[in-house]
Design a protein around this motif. Structure first.
Motif, PDB file in Angstrom:
ATOM      1  N   UNK A  99       6.986  13.444  11.429  1.00 34.27           N
ATOM      2  CA  UNK A  99       7.614  13.518  12.799  1.00 34.27           C
ATOM      3  C   UNK A  99       7.503  12.266  13.415  1.00 34.27           C
ATOM      4  N   UNK A 100       6.732  11.442  13.257  1.00 37.57           N
ATOM      5  CA  UNK A 100       6.536  10.130  14.176  1.00 37.57           C
ATOM      6  C   UNK A 100       8.057   9.336  13.588  1.00 37.57           C
ATOM      7  N   UNK A 101       8.614   8.692  14.753  1.00 35.37           N
ATOM      8  CA  UNK A 101       9.913   7.914  14.361  1.00 35.37           C
ATOM      9  C   UNK A 101       9.531   6.756  13.109  1.00 35.37           C
ATOM     10  N   UNK A 102       8.563   6.069  13.218  1.00 35.41           N
ATOM     11  CA  UNK A 102       8.146   4.816  12.369  1.00 35.41           C
ATOM     12  C   UNK A 102       8.102   5.565  11.170  1.00 35.41           C
ATOM     13  N   UNK A 118       2.266  -1.213   4.144  1.00 32.35           N
ATOM     14  CA  UNK A 118       2.032  -1.867   5.516  1.00 32.35           C
ATOM     15  C   UNK A 118       2.532  -1.271   6.563  1.00 32.35           C
ATOM     16  N   UNK A 119       3.903  -0.775   6.386  1.00 28.43           N
ATOM     17  CA  UNK A 119       4.434  -0.140   7.677  1.00 28.43           C
ATOM     18  C   UNK A 119       3.786   1.300   7.937  1.00 28.43           C
ATOM     19  N   UNK A 120       3.483   2.070   6.879  1.00 29.19           N
ATOM     20  CA  UNK A 120       2.869   3.319   7.100  1.00 29.19           C
ATOM     21  C   UNK A 120       1.666   3.139   7.872  1.00 29.19           C
ATOM     22  N   UNK A 121       0.684   2.185   7.268  1.00 29.26           N
ATOM     23  CA  UNK A 121      -0.559   2.135   7.570  1.00 29.26           C
ATOM     24  C   UNK A 121      -0.573   1.724   9.226  1.00 29.26           C
ATOM     25  N   UNK A 122       0.296   0.867   9.631  1.00 24.57           N
ATOM     26  CA  UNK A 122       0.418   0.523  10.867  1.00 24.57           C
ATOM     27  C   UNK A 122       1.084   1.627  11.736  1.00 24.57           C
ATOM     28  N   UNK A 123       1.610   2.677  11.388  1.00 26.99           N
ATOM     29  CA  UNK A 123       2.392   3.471  12.205  1.00 26.99           C
ATOM     30  C   UNK A 123       1.105   4.705  12.478  1.00 26.99           C
ATOM     31  N   UNK A 181      -2.524   6.953  12.636  1.00 33.77           N
ATOM     32  CA  UNK A 181      -3.895   6.766  12.756  1.00 33.77           C
ATOM     33  C   UNK A 181      -4.530   6.564  11.614  1.00 33.77           C
ATOM     34  N   UNK A 182      -5.873   6.054  11.498  1.00 34.41           N
ATOM     35  CA  UNK A 182      -6.764   6.108  10.378  1.00 34.41           C
ATOM     36  C   UNK A 182      -7.071   7.441   9.614  1.00 34.41           C
ATOM     37  N   UNK A 183      -7.002   8.486  10.474  1.00 35.61           N
ATOM     38  CA  UNK A 183      -7.324   9.822   9.715  1.00 35.61           C
ATOM     39  C   UNK A 183      -6.115  10.191   9.089  1.00 35.61           C
ATOM     40  N   UNK A 184      -4.895   9.770   9.143  1.00 37.89           N
ATOM     41  CA  UNK A 184      -3.707  10.054   8.697  1.00 37.89           C
ATOM     42  C   UNK A 184      -3.235   9.231   7.427  1.00 37.89           C
ATOM     43  N   UNK A 185      -3.570   7.992   7.158  1.00 37.44           N
ATOM     44  CA  UNK A 185      -3.134   7.087   6.264  1.00 37.44           C
ATOM     45  C   UNK A 185      -3.031   7.928   4.833  1.00 37.44           C
ATOM     46  N   UNK A 229       1.729  -7.138  14.645  1.00 34.71           N
ATOM     47  CA  UNK A 229       1.282  -7.953  13.637  1.00 34.71           C
ATOM     48  C   UNK A 229       1.281  -7.226  12.252  1.00 34.71           C
ATOM     49  N   UNK A 230       1.193  -7.634  11.184  1.00 32.53           N
ATOM     50  CA  UNK A 230       0.832  -6.920   9.930  1.00 32.53           C
ATOM     51  C   UNK A 230      -0.455  -5.999   9.818  1.00 32.53           C
ATOM     52  N   UNK A 231      -0.423  -5.090   9.511  1.00 32.22           N
ATOM     53  CA  UNK A 231      -1.860  -4.480   9.579  1.00 32.22           C
ATOM     54  C   UNK A 231      -2.934  -5.104   8.958  1.00 32.22           C
ATOM     55  N   UNK A 232      -2.838  -5.623   7.888  1.00 29.06           N
ATOM     56  CA  UNK A 232      -3.833  -6.366   7.354  1.00 29.06           C
ATOM     57  C   UNK A 232      -4.455  -7.569   8.210  1.00 29.06           C
ATOM     58  N   UNK A 233      -3.863  -7.998   9.190  1.00 32.50           N
ATOM     59  CA  UNK A 233      -4.368  -8.971   9.927  1.00 32.50           C
ATOM     60  C   UNK A 233      -5.254  -8.547  10.909  1.00 32.50           C
ATOM     61  N   UNK A 234      -5.500  -7.144  10.679  1.00 34.01           N
ATOM     62  CA  UNK A 234      -6.519  -6.539  12.212  1.00 34.01           C
ATOM     63  C   UNK A 234      -7.606  -6.804  11.758  1.00 34.01           C
ATOM     64  N   UNK A 235      -8.072  -7.292  10.504  1.00 33.53           N
ATOM     65  CA  UNK A 235      -9.434  -6.808  10.127  1.00 33.53           C
ATOM     66  C   UNK A 235     -10.198  -8.016  11.021  1.00 33.53           C
ATOM     67  N   UNK A 236     -11.427  -7.523  11.118  1.00 35.36           N
ATOM     68  CA  UNK A 236     -12.505  -8.579  12.039  1.00 35.36           C
ATOM     69  C   UNK A 236     -12.172  -8.640  13.293  1.00 35.36           C
ATOM     70  N   UNK A 237     -11.291  -7.819  13.885  1.00 34.10           N
ATOM     71  CA  UNK A 237     -10.798  -7.922  15.411  1.00 34.10           C
ATOM     72  C   UNK A 237     -11.062  -6.512  16.023  1.00 34.10           C
ATOM     73  N   UNK A 238     -11.181  -6.436  17.314  1.00 36.77           N
ATOM     74  CA  UNK A 238     -11.205  -5.157  18.266  1.00 36.77           C
ATOM     75  C   UNK A 238     -10.221  -4.311  17.733  1.00 36.77           C
TER      76      UNK A 238
END
Length: 577
Positions: free
Chosen positions: A265-268, A386-391, A393-397, A467-476
């Motif tokens: 249902x999410x547009x992304x 990457x688009x899916x993971x970024x769109x 929450x972690x519980x739905x990946x 940003x690409x989801x994989x760039x989010x490591x080790x950040x808040x």
């Protein structure tokens, strides 16, 4: 009694886990493209009509489309590694059945069983998600996702060499051997994930999806034989619509469905999945068309008169270019984001098919087409997870990636059925043989170009992630804070040691009342974490970190969109008995 679960493997995963899982993806690709070198000879080899021979390819893709969510759900319930081994085992059995027959019906049965190996892709991504740190997850998922194309391209010349110099049944025995090797490597290297979902398997959902897809693809492949306006064709199309609608309603009513349609249902997610279908269509067209064009005799006036091996070598750059595109994708995605790389990939695919319409006069021209298409498909395929993971929450990946893989499988299934139908119906019949025509090849490329154009329009409407989801490591952001603050319904706090010192990079897992993982994150450098809560109710927050004992803490969220602060204090290091 409090039920807790963990998403940590029983033993520490080695550095070989990613290449071994990617090898499983390559084995799947080999199985898919196994018969491409002999596709023009299948009606003769199986003593059947061209439209029936098409089902030797379509049945594999169709069972793969169905197996993707089925094996993914079974993996969540009973263990992803276990189901990965089962998928590969079923493929080996199917390959052996096909290896010992030359009749069309047993061959379709064997090829259908081989299609179950497609479940290895989402299972492999799921194992990576459970075991790898986030900084490695993005590149690992891209490798697993593109392994289908890489393996397919590399398998073509190898399969052609075998088919040209040995009995064509040897192809199946070779695939069975690769399957056994993948099973052995998986047993030796890949640990089982202990993450388990609670609930039961959606049998009705599996049957409904299978029936709906068969009812849809059967009239596509046989419509020209039966007549597009015939009662049988129209009735099957209508039945497909009814069955798939009822299946969708059933899935929406279940708490643990086979396919989580709410995620779309999410547009992304919706736009990415629709674009995935178009990428799947465009990927398979080149694999079906170029080998036939290259092998047709020059006496036809347009055939290039090449051997199976030369034809395979001319198409091999498709997979090789996809392989070399992976590091390029990583850089582009890091700078511009996966939306831009998807658009770039689709534009390059469009150029490849558009230019390919005028590059059918020599073998070297098909190599250029393969290189351009490989680069575009590699970029597009790597962008999708990457688009899916970024769109979501972690519980739905997990559910979202499984659905995305299903969409790509549907794209390749429809592509196989439609292109097979186009080539069969534009063929010239000479001496009882159906010879594909240049017009049929042109129409096939135009269909692929149209699919790419639709995918491009869909991609343009995707919202652009930062940003690409994989760039989010080790950040808040990796710790889930940004997403959690957006929805407000969260558990948040800090992970501390016994002395009150913040613990960085602790794994915090959210477990719902059924014992299923509802989310996971890593604590930031200051020990802070935040986890979005999918629904109100009781939860368990499990935390663990190197040098500390595990912690399971119960908490209840009342769904009032106010963050609940909960610090997690890890006990001191535990000593094994």
């Amino acid at each position: 009694m409090t039920h807790t679960t963990t998403d940590q493997p029983a033993r520490r995963p080695s550095g070989a886990i990613v290449p071994v899982l990617a090898f499983a993806g390559i084995v799947v690709a080999v199985m898919q493209t196994l018969l491409v070198p002999v596709i023009k000879d299948l009606p003769q080899l199986l003593s059947t009509s061209p439209s029936n021979a098409t089902w030797v390819l379509t049945s594999t893709l169709l069972s793969g489309a169905v197996a993707t969510p089925i094996m993914g759900r079974l993996g969540d319930l009973y263990g992803k590694r276990r189901m990965l081994l089962a998928s590969l085992g079923v493929m080996v059995v199917g390959a052996l059945i096909s290896g010992f027959t030359s009749a069309v019906l047993p061959m379709i049965v064997g090829r259908t069983l081989q299609g179950f190996a497609m479940g290895a892709i989402p299972l492999g991504i799921g194992l990576m998600r459970d075991m790898l740190p986030r900084e490695r997850l993005g590149s690992a998922m891209a490798l697993m996702s593109s392994s289908i194309g890489v393996g397919g391209g590399l398998a073509l010349p190898a399969a052609a060499l075998v088919a040209q110099n040995a009995d064509w049944h040897a192809l199946f025995f070779g695939a069975a051997g690769l399957g056994v090797l993948s099973i052995v490597l998986t047993l030796l290297v890949v640990p089982e994930s202990e993450a388990r979902a609670k609930g039961s398997f959606d049998v009705l959902g599996a049957l409904g999806l299978s029936a709906g897809l068969v009812l849809l693809l059967l009239p596509i492949t046989k419509g020209s034989d039966w007549g597009w306006a015939s009662g049988t064709t129209l009735a099957l199309f209508a039945a497909a619509v009814v069955v798939l609608l009822l299946w969708g309603l059933l899935e929406l009513r279940l708490s643990a469905p086979l396919v989580d349609l709410r995620t779309t249902a999410r547009r992304e997610v919706l736009l990415t999945n629709l674009a995935s279908i178009m990428v799947g269509v465009s990927f398979y067209v080149v694999s079906l068309v170029l080998p036939q064009l290259l092998q047709l005799p020059a006496a036809t006036g347009y055939g290039l008169g090449q051997s199976m091996v030369v034809a395979g070598l001319c198409v091999a750059p498709l997979g090789l270019t996809m392989m070399f595109t992976a590091p390029v994708y990583a850089r582009l995605s890091a700078k511009y984001g996966p939306k831009v790389t998807l658009i770039m990939g689709l534009l390059i695919i469009g150029i490849g098919y558009g230019g390919g319409l005028g590059l059918m006069d020599a073998a070297w021209q098909t190599v250029i087409t393969s290189v351009v298409l490989g680069a575009g498909i590699g970029l597009a395929y790597s962008s999708l997870p990457a688009l899916i993971v970024g769109a979501v929450p972690a519980s739905e990946t997990g559910a979202a990636n499984g659905l995305n893989t299903l969409m790509r499988s549907i794209g390749t299934s429809v592509s196989s059925a439609v292109i097979g139908m186009v080539l069969a119906n534009t063929a010239n019949h000479v001496g009882g043989l159906a010879i594909p025509t240049l017009h049929g090849f042109h129409v096939s490329f135009l269909i692929a170009t149209g699919a790419v154009a639709i995918g491009l329009v869909l991609a343009l409407f995707l919202p652009k992630p930062d940003r690409a989801p994989q760039l989010r490591a080790s950040s808040q952001e990796d710790a889930g804070l940004e997403r959690a603050e957006e929805v407000l319904r969260v558990f948040r706090g800090r992970v501390l040691d016994a002395g009150g010192t913040p613990v960085a990079r602790a794994k915090v897992t959210l477990i719902d009342r059924r014992g299923r993982q509802a989310g996971a994150t890593l604590s930031a450098d200051d020990g802070s974490y935040a986890l979005a809560v999918p629904a109100e109710g009781p939860y368990v927050l499990a935390a663990r970190a190197a040098g500390h004992g595990p912690l399971a803490s119960s908490a209840t969220h009342h769904g009032d969109h106010r963050p609940i602060d909960l610090d997690l204090s890890l006990p001191g290091e535990t000593v094994s008995a």
